[in-house]
Design a protein around this motif. Structure first.
Motif, PDB file in Angstrom:
ATOM      1  N   LYS A  83       0.837  -1.205   0.000  1.00 54.13           N
ATOM      2  CA  LYS A  83       0.000   0.000   0.000  1.00 54.13           C
ATOM      3  C   LYS A  83       0.869   1.250   0.000  1.00 54.13           C
ATOM      4  N   GLU A 126       0.710   4.012  -2.971  1.00 56.50           N
ATOM      5  CA  GLU A 126       0.260   5.370  -2.638  1.00 56.50           C
ATOM      6  C   GLU A 126       1.328   6.409  -2.961  1.00 56.50           C
ATOM      7  N   LEU A 136      -0.832   9.239   5.356  1.00 56.70           N
ATOM      8  CA  LEU A 136      -1.211   7.841   5.566  1.00 56.70           C
ATOM      9  C   LEU A 136      -0.902   7.476   7.011  1.00 56.70           C
TER      10      LEU A 136
END
Length: 398
Positions: free
Chosen positions: A8, A12, A23
């Protein structure tokens, strides 16, 4: 509980977004992703509370510091806090970290201020704000501790911009305003105790006035007398690049800003009513603006339509799907021999100056024609809702 995964994080960081994103991995560990066009890499930050006060520590940039490394560094820092009440582990706070108050550099402070205060602005405006500081202040002060910047440092940089045969008057004004806002924000955040711009403010205004007296073409350079205006208009009329000629004449006839025309699309124009509706998103004041078009402006618009072909843009550039650049219009004036004497923005100076000299039009009508705030008084502005449309039509026809 940890939330992020390596996959992830990687995906991102590869995705672009107009605004800065954060995040969260949990327990105060965050990855801050700079918005599109902003300087800096994604950076790991730990936010915790010590003795009832928030504490922020940088843990390095990604991908140099992986998710696993950031978690380990964050845990070491948490252990230090539990044991000592303050973070003392050098392993958890790398020497290169510049986000803590103790070692906060000017550049790091500028980027944090920019991220925190400009999210409501357009991407282009946000880029310009940081670019002016990076270009004109960072080379001398970027690595200096933010709290150690002195009034003398500020004065030296601004005086340098205002010196020489071609003083950067307009750019210096923007830098001055942005430095004031940056250090005001720094005082509120506890990064410094005073604003070093303030002591120089009065002398800066005097310096600017003196420079403008000595260099009358340095600030939105524009011919002022009838003879000079005539020379410019005749040179434009003879310019061989027909689309550029028509665009410059259209700007002169409407008093619009360069970017308002360059990014205009055909759907904004009503040829029958003779109006141009500029959407709020493209206006400096973020208000929709309806421009009444004179017969001359409409003629130039029809001419531009014949050059535009299938493009949605009124003044398309050489690259498909892109409008003409601001440099194209500026360079045209330079090629005509008006470098330093006439700018595209200077056409707005014509409109304001000639309309005031004529004594035919009220100040509010002239300001409305330039899409300025009609009143500087907040209470008065709240009740003054007129756009002076019909009066502006008379003015632009004149």
């Amino acid at each position: 509980m940890s939330i992020l995964t390596a996959v992830k994080v990687r995906s991102e960081t590869q995705r672009s977004a107009p605004k800065t994103r954060t995040l969260c991995d949990g327990r105060g560990l965050n990855l801050v992703l700079p918005g599109e066009g902003l300087h800096g890499k994604p950076r790991w930050v730990l936010r915790v509370t010590v003795a009832g006060k928030p504490l922020v520590r940088g843990l390095g940039t990604y991908p140099e510091v992986s998710l696993k490394d950031a978690r380990e560094a964050a845990e070491r820092l948490r252990v230090d806090i539990r044991s000592n009440g303050v973070p003392v582990s050098k392993r958890a706070k790398p020497a290169s970290d510049s986000t803590s108050v103790e070692v906060l550099t000017f550049d790091a402070a500028a980027e944090r201020w920019h991220t925190a205060t400009t999210a409501h602005l357009s991407l282009k405006h946000r880029k310009q704000i940081l670019a002016t500081i990076k270009s004109h202040i960072s080379p001398a002060l970027g690595s200096k501790a933010f709290s150690a910047v002195t009034p003398g440092d500020v004065e030296a940089q601004l005086r340098a911009m205002m010196s020489g045969d071609a003083p950067l008057v307009e750019t210096a004004s923007r830098v001055f305003q942005r430095l004031q806002a940056l250090f005001d924000y720094g005082v509120r955040q506890g990064w410094c105790t005073t604003n070093p711009v303030t002591p120089f403010a009065r002398d800066y205004r005097r310096l600017k006035a003196q420079v403008l007296r000595n260099h009358p073409f340095g600030h939105h350079a524009s011919q002022r007398d009838d003879e000079g205006v005539g020379r410019v208009l005749r040179a434009i009329a003879a310019y061989p690049a027909q689309q550029t000629r028509a665009a410059l004449e259209f700007i002169a006839y409407t008093g619009c800003r360069s970017g308002e025309l360059r990014n205009a699309v055909w759907s904004e124009f009503d040829f029958e009513r003779g109006t141009w509706t500029i959407p709020a998103a493209r206006m400096k004041a973020r208000r929709e603006h309806v421009v009444p078009l004179s017969a001359q402006a409409l003629a130039r618009l029809q001419e531009l339509q014949s050059y535009a072909g299938e493009s949605d843009f009124v003044v398309p550039g050489p690259y498909s799907g892109k409008p003409v650049s601001d440099m194209t219009l500026s360079m045209a004036l330079r090629r005509m021999g008006f470098g330093g004497e006439q700018t595209v923005h200077g056409f707005r100076v014509w409109l304001s100056t000639k309309a005031r000299e004529s004594c035919r039009f009220e100040r509010d009508v002239i300001e409305a024609a330039l899409a300025h705030e009609v009143s500087s008084n907040a209470t008065e502005a709240a009740y003054l809702r007129s756009t002076f449309f019909e009066q502006r039509r008379v003015l632009l026809d004149w």
